[in-house]
Design a protein around this motif. Structure first.
Motif, PDB file in Angstrom:
ATOM      1  N   ILE A 189       0.844  -1.203   0.000  1.00 32.08           N
ATOM      2  CA  ILE A 189       0.000   0.000   0.000  1.00 32.08           C
ATOM      3  C   ILE A 189       0.880   1.255   0.000  1.00 32.08           C
ATOM      4  O   ILE A 189       0.615   2.230  -0.707  1.00 32.08           O
ATOM      5  CB  ILE A 189      -0.931  -0.015   1.224  1.00 32.08           C
ATOM      6  CG1 ILE A 189      -1.967  -1.146   1.086  1.00 32.08           C
ATOM      7  CG2 ILE A 189      -1.640   1.323   1.376  1.00 32.08           C
ATOM      8  CD1 ILE A 189      -2.853  -1.293   2.295  1.00 32.08           C
ATOM      9  N   GLY A 190       1.979   1.229   0.810  1.00 31.77           N
ATOM     10  CA  GLY A 190       2.894   2.368   0.825  1.00 31.77           C
ATOM     11  C   GLY A 190       3.554   2.599  -0.512  1.00 31.77           C
ATOM     12  O   GLY A 190       3.680   3.741  -0.976  1.00 31.77           O
ATOM     13  N   LYS A 191       3.990   1.495  -1.143  1.00 31.20           N
ATOM     14  CA  LYS A 191       4.599   1.629  -2.466  1.00 31.20           C
ATOM     15  C   LYS A 191       3.599   2.190  -3.471  1.00 31.20           C
ATOM     16  O   LYS A 191       3.950   3.002  -4.327  1.00 31.20           O
ATOM     17  CB  LYS A 191       5.127   0.273  -2.932  1.00 31.20           C
ATOM     18  CG  LYS A 191       6.347  -0.214  -2.150  1.00 31.20           C
ATOM     19  CD  LYS A 191       6.830  -1.542  -2.687  1.00 31.20           C
ATOM     20  CE  LYS A 191       8.068  -2.021  -1.929  1.00 31.20           C
ATOM     21  NZ  LYS A 191       8.542  -3.324  -2.420  1.00 31.20           N
ATOM     22  N   LYS A 192       2.349   1.738  -3.342  1.00 33.11           N
ATOM     23  CA  LYS A 192       1.317   2.246  -4.250  1.00 33.11           C
ATOM     24  C   LYS A 192       1.131   3.758  -4.064  1.00 33.11           C
ATOM     25  O   LYS A 192       1.061   4.514  -5.037  1.00 33.11           O
ATOM     26  CB  LYS A 192      -0.004   1.529  -3.988  1.00 33.11           C
ATOM     27  CG  LYS A 192      -1.167   2.074  -4.790  1.00 33.11           C
ATOM     28  CD  LYS A 192      -2.468   1.428  -4.366  1.00 33.11           C
ATOM     29  CE  LYS A 192      -3.643   2.068  -5.096  1.00 33.11           C
ATOM     30  NZ  LYS A 192      -4.929   1.491  -4.653  1.00 33.11           N
ATOM     31  N   LEU A 349       1.019  -0.919 -14.601  1.00 31.59           N
ATOM     32  CA  LEU A 349       1.751  -2.183 -14.440  1.00 31.59           C
ATOM     33  C   LEU A 349       2.011  -2.485 -12.966  1.00 31.59           C
ATOM     34  O   LEU A 349       1.884  -3.634 -12.514  1.00 31.59           O
ATOM     35  CB  LEU A 349       3.077  -2.119 -15.221  1.00 31.59           C
ATOM     36  CG  LEU A 349       2.964  -2.127 -16.752  1.00 31.59           C
ATOM     37  CD1 LEU A 349       4.331  -1.934 -17.377  1.00 31.59           C
ATOM     38  CD2 LEU A 349       2.346  -3.446 -17.244  1.00 31.59           C
ATOM     39  N   ALA A 350       2.392  -1.447 -12.214  1.00 32.13           N
ATOM     40  CA  ALA A 350       2.634  -1.648 -10.782  1.00 32.13           C
ATOM     41  C   ALA A 350       1.350  -2.067 -10.065  1.00 32.13           C
ATOM     42  O   ALA A 350       1.352  -2.954  -9.211  1.00 32.13           O
ATOM     43  CB  ALA A 350       3.196  -0.361 -10.166  1.00 32.13           C
ATOM     44  N   ARG A 351       0.229  -1.412 -10.439  1.00 32.92           N
ATOM     45  CA  ARG A 351      -1.047  -1.762  -9.802  1.00 32.92           C
ATOM     46  C   ARG A 351      -1.456  -3.203 -10.125  1.00 32.92           C
ATOM     47  O   ARG A 351      -1.864  -3.969  -9.242  1.00 32.92           O
ATOM     48  CB  ARG A 351      -2.139  -0.798 -10.263  1.00 32.92           C
ATOM     49  CG  ARG A 351      -3.483  -1.003  -9.596  1.00 32.92           C
ATOM     50  CD  ARG A 351      -4.514  -0.058 -10.171  1.00 32.92           C
ATOM     51  NE  ARG A 351      -4.814  -0.379 -11.555  1.00 32.92           N
ATOM     52  CZ  ARG A 351      -5.619  -1.358 -11.947  1.00 32.92           C
ATOM     53  NH1 ARG A 351      -6.228  -2.095 -11.055  1.00 32.92           N
ATOM     54  NH2 ARG A 351      -5.833  -1.584 -13.233  1.00 32.92           N
ATOM     55  N   LEU A 352      -1.339  -3.604 -11.396  1.00 36.31           N
ATOM     56  CA  LEU A 352      -1.698  -4.968 -11.784  1.00 36.31           C
ATOM     57  C   LEU A 352      -0.792  -5.984 -11.096  1.00 36.31           C
ATOM     58  O   LEU A 352      -1.244  -7.041 -10.645  1.00 36.31           O
ATOM     59  CB  LEU A 352      -1.597  -5.113 -13.314  1.00 36.31           C
ATOM     60  CG  LEU A 352      -2.625  -4.309 -14.127  1.00 36.31           C
ATOM     61  CD1 LEU A 352      -2.349  -4.443 -15.613  1.00 36.31           C
ATOM     62  CD2 LEU A 352      -4.035  -4.785 -13.811  1.00 36.31           C
ATOM     63  N   GLU A 353       0.499  -5.661 -11.021  1.00 38.16           N
ATOM     64  CA  GLU A 353       1.427  -6.585 -10.356  1.00 38.16           C
ATOM     65  C   GLU A 353       1.082  -6.731  -8.874  1.00 38.16           C
ATOM     66  O   GLU A 353       1.070  -7.841  -8.325  1.00 38.16           O
ATOM     67  CB  GLU A 353       2.853  -6.062 -10.511  1.00 38.16           C
ATOM     68  CG  GLU A 353       3.912  -7.002  -9.917  1.00 38.16           C
ATOM     69  CD  GLU A 353       5.321  -6.459 -10.130  1.00 38.16           C
ATOM     70  OE1 GLU A 353       6.265  -7.120  -9.686  1.00 38.16           O
ATOM     71  OE2 GLU A 353       5.452  -5.384 -10.734  1.00 38.16           O
ATOM     72  N   LYS A 354       0.759  -5.604  -8.236  1.00 39.09           N
ATOM     73  CA  LYS A 354       0.389  -5.658  -6.824  1.00 39.09           C
ATOM     74  C   LYS A 354      -0.891  -6.460  -6.624  1.00 39.09           C
ATOM     75  O   LYS A 354      -0.973  -7.308  -5.731  1.00 39.09           O
ATOM     76  CB  LYS A 354       0.202  -4.234  -6.308  1.00 39.09           C
ATOM     77  CG  LYS A 354      -0.150  -4.160  -4.838  1.00 39.09           C
ATOM     78  CD  LYS A 354      -0.861  -2.890  -4.519  1.00 39.09           C
ATOM     79  CE  LYS A 354      -2.258  -2.915  -5.121  1.00 39.09           C
ATOM     80  NZ  LYS A 354      -3.070  -1.761  -4.774  1.00 39.09           N
ATOM     81  N   GLU A 355      -1.923  -6.205  -7.460  1.00 38.29           N
ATOM     82  CA  GLU A 355      -3.179  -6.945  -7.326  1.00 38.29           C
ATOM     83  C   GLU A 355      -2.970  -8.435  -7.550  1.00 38.29           C
ATOM     84  O   GLU A 355      -3.556  -9.275  -6.858  1.00 38.29           O
ATOM     85  CB  GLU A 355      -4.202  -6.395  -8.315  1.00 38.29           C
ATOM     86  CG  GLU A 355      -4.687  -4.984  -7.978  1.00 38.29           C
ATOM     87  CD  GLU A 355      -5.695  -4.487  -8.984  1.00 38.29           C
ATOM     88  OE1 GLU A 355      -5.907  -5.195  -9.998  1.00 38.29           O
ATOM     89  OE2 GLU A 355      -6.267  -3.397  -8.764  1.00 38.29           O
TER      90      GLU A 355
END
Length: 532
Positions: A189-192, A349-355
């Protein structure tokens, strides 16, 4: 008088001693403590709590102790608390508690904490705080805990304080040091949030750069337009000055021509005799006039054409500068849009990878939980079936044991009733079953279908004693059934004669009497088969 003086001295001494005792039994309460008076303090009251002031402790029937109001810090390193999303988090925190000075809560402290050390009070408060803290965390998601700390702390105060009040404590302060989890969800969440902030900054920088480029292009365009306007106004002034100049020259020339014409006319009038010379002069003046006017008009047209040419060149240069400014603006806008799209691509890409990571982690944990639940269900089912089978066998064994005990008791009573004669007892038991045995034999003979029996004769046509083959078969069949008297003798019992007896011939006669036609038909069929 001499007798009264000692009595008065004794009374005064007694009063002084009583006053000293009462003064020594008056206890004052410091501001940082609670005075708890217990014993006989009033109807339906276990103790009397005093904060500030003092109280007289009545000897024998009352006593007192102090409860300190000093804050008690409690360090709690809570690990593995399950949140609303089934994610376990770690919440190290410090809770500061103390004994309350509110009337009802003070009485709870007197009833439950009086005489306990600070460590013992900590242990009681620790269990309550951990339980309520887990309860609060279970009602919130990670985002709610991480974003709205005030709501989290208010819920902790609400639940923990109400439970601590039951044992006489109140919650002074809560300090949540950190919130972490083993799965890395909070870190994600912090990285997001950091990625979103960076992307927003990049977008704003690109927007500012685009605004700067657009402003610069606009300034250049306005400058070029203003310069062109000034140039046009300058050229217009020049043209107006030239036009005024041409008009003034034309006026002067006209006036000169008029003067010349007047002079010529006067000359012609005055010098009549010189007509030829006058005409020639006049003609020459007119020609000169026309030539001068034509030259001036040609010069004016040439100036106007030159001015129009300069104006066209200026307009073309202005349009060229406008096109160049528009091209630079479009390039800057395209580059800014490109940077924005690249930033959005990286963020997506970061959001999809996190999800995907979170989804895989949740699925993995869900599979583990389902497997554990299924294994526990299988164990519970097997344990239940085993307990059920064991109870069933135990019940059957107990029932069999009770049945055998009942039979043994009954046999024992029968033998005792027969005077200890076991043979007589056996006779009674056999007689009890005799009706059933006779019924079974009678039922077997009664259900015998004579007309369905086919007997194959050996060839002599008789049963060996002068009877036919069918009658011999029936006699032999009946003889195979043991008579009741013989059956009783096999177990060592002699039945009385009044029970009667029946031989195989008697039974055969009864059967023939009952099924005579069927027996005769069977005999005829047997004879016919022998003849064939």
């Amino acid at each position: 008088m001499e007798l009264i003086s000692p009595v008065i001295g004794i009374v005064v001494g007694f009063v002084l001693v009583l006053v000293i005792i009462l003064i020594s039994r008056y206890k004052r309460c410091p501001s940082n403590k609670i005075l708890v008076v217990y014993g006989k303090v009033g109807p339906e009251k276990s103790a009397k709590c005093i904060h500030g002031g003092g109280a007289l402790i009545i000897p024998i029937i009352q006593d007192y102790q102090y409860l300190t109001l000093s804050p008690i810090p409690i360090e709690i390193d809570l690990k593995g608390a399950l949140s609303k999303q089934n994610i376990r988090i770690n919440t190290p925190s410090t809770f500061t508690v103390g004994i309350s000075i509110k009337e009802g809560i003070m009485l709870n402290a007197a009833e439950r904490l009086l005489g306990l050390s600070e460590d013992e009070v900590k242990m009681q408060a620790l269990d309550i705080i951990i339980g309520q803290l887990r309860l609060v965390i279970a009602t919130l998601s990670i985002e709610e805990i991480n974003k709205d700390r005030e709501q989290f702390l208010s819920l902790i105060n609400k639940h923990v304080a109400s439970e601590l009040n039951k044992i006489g404590l109140e919650l002074i302060n809560v300090n949540i040091k950190d919130i972490t989890d083993e799965s890395g969800y909070i870190e994600a969440i912090g990285k997001k949030a950091a990625a979103e902030a960076i992307n927003q900054a990049v977008v704003e920088v690109a927007q500012q750069e685009s605004s700067g480029a657009m402003g610069q292009a606009k300034a250049f365009r306005e400058k070029d337009v203003q310069v062109a306007v000034e140039q046009a106004q300058s050229e217009e002034g020049v043209k107006q000055a030239e036009a005024k100049k041409r008009i003034a020259i034309a006026n002067v020339e006209t006036e000169a021509a008029i003067g010349e014409a007047k002079a010529t006319s006067e000359q012609q009038v005055q010098v009549a005799e010189q007509d030829a010379l006058s005409d020639e002069g006049r003609k020459a003046a007119e020609a000169k006039k026309r030539i001068s006017i034509a030259n001036l008009e040609a010069e004016a047209i040439a100036g106007e054409n030159e001015s129009r040419a300069k104006e066209a060149v200026s307009i073309a240069a202005l349009e060229e500068q406008k096109a160049e400014a528009k091209r630079r603006s479009d390039v800057a806008r395209a580059e800014a849009l490109k940077k924005i799209l690249e930033s959005e691509k990286i963020a997506e890409l970061a959001r999809l990878e996190k999800e995907e990571i979170i989804r895989n982690e949740i699925n993995k944990r869900k599979q583990v939980i389902d497997a554990e639940a299924k294994a526990q269900e299988t164990i519970n089912l097997a344990r239940g079936e085993a307990d059920s089978t064991l109870l069933k066998f135990q019940a059957e064994a107990k029932g069999m044991e009770e049945l055998l005990n009942a039979k043994a008791t009954g046999y024992k009573e029968i033998i005792e009733a027969c005077g200890g004669d076991s043979k007589a007892a056996a006779t009674l038991l056999l007689l009890e079953q005799m009706e059933s045995l006779v019924s079974r034999q009678t039922e077997a003979l009664a259900n015998l279908q004579i007309d369905k029996i086919t007997v194959w004769d050996s060839g002599n046509g008789s049963g060996g004693d002068g009877t036919n083959a069918t009658a011999g078969f029936i006699r032999n069949f009946i003889s195979a059934l043991p008579p009741v008297h013989d059956l009783a003798k096999q177990v060592g019992i002699d039945l009385p004669d009044y029970l009667g007896s029946m031989t195989a011939n008697d039974v055969l006669a009864n059967i023939q009497e009952k099924h005579g036609d069927a027996t005769d038909a069977a005999e005829d069929a047997s004879s016919q088969e022998d003849e064939d």
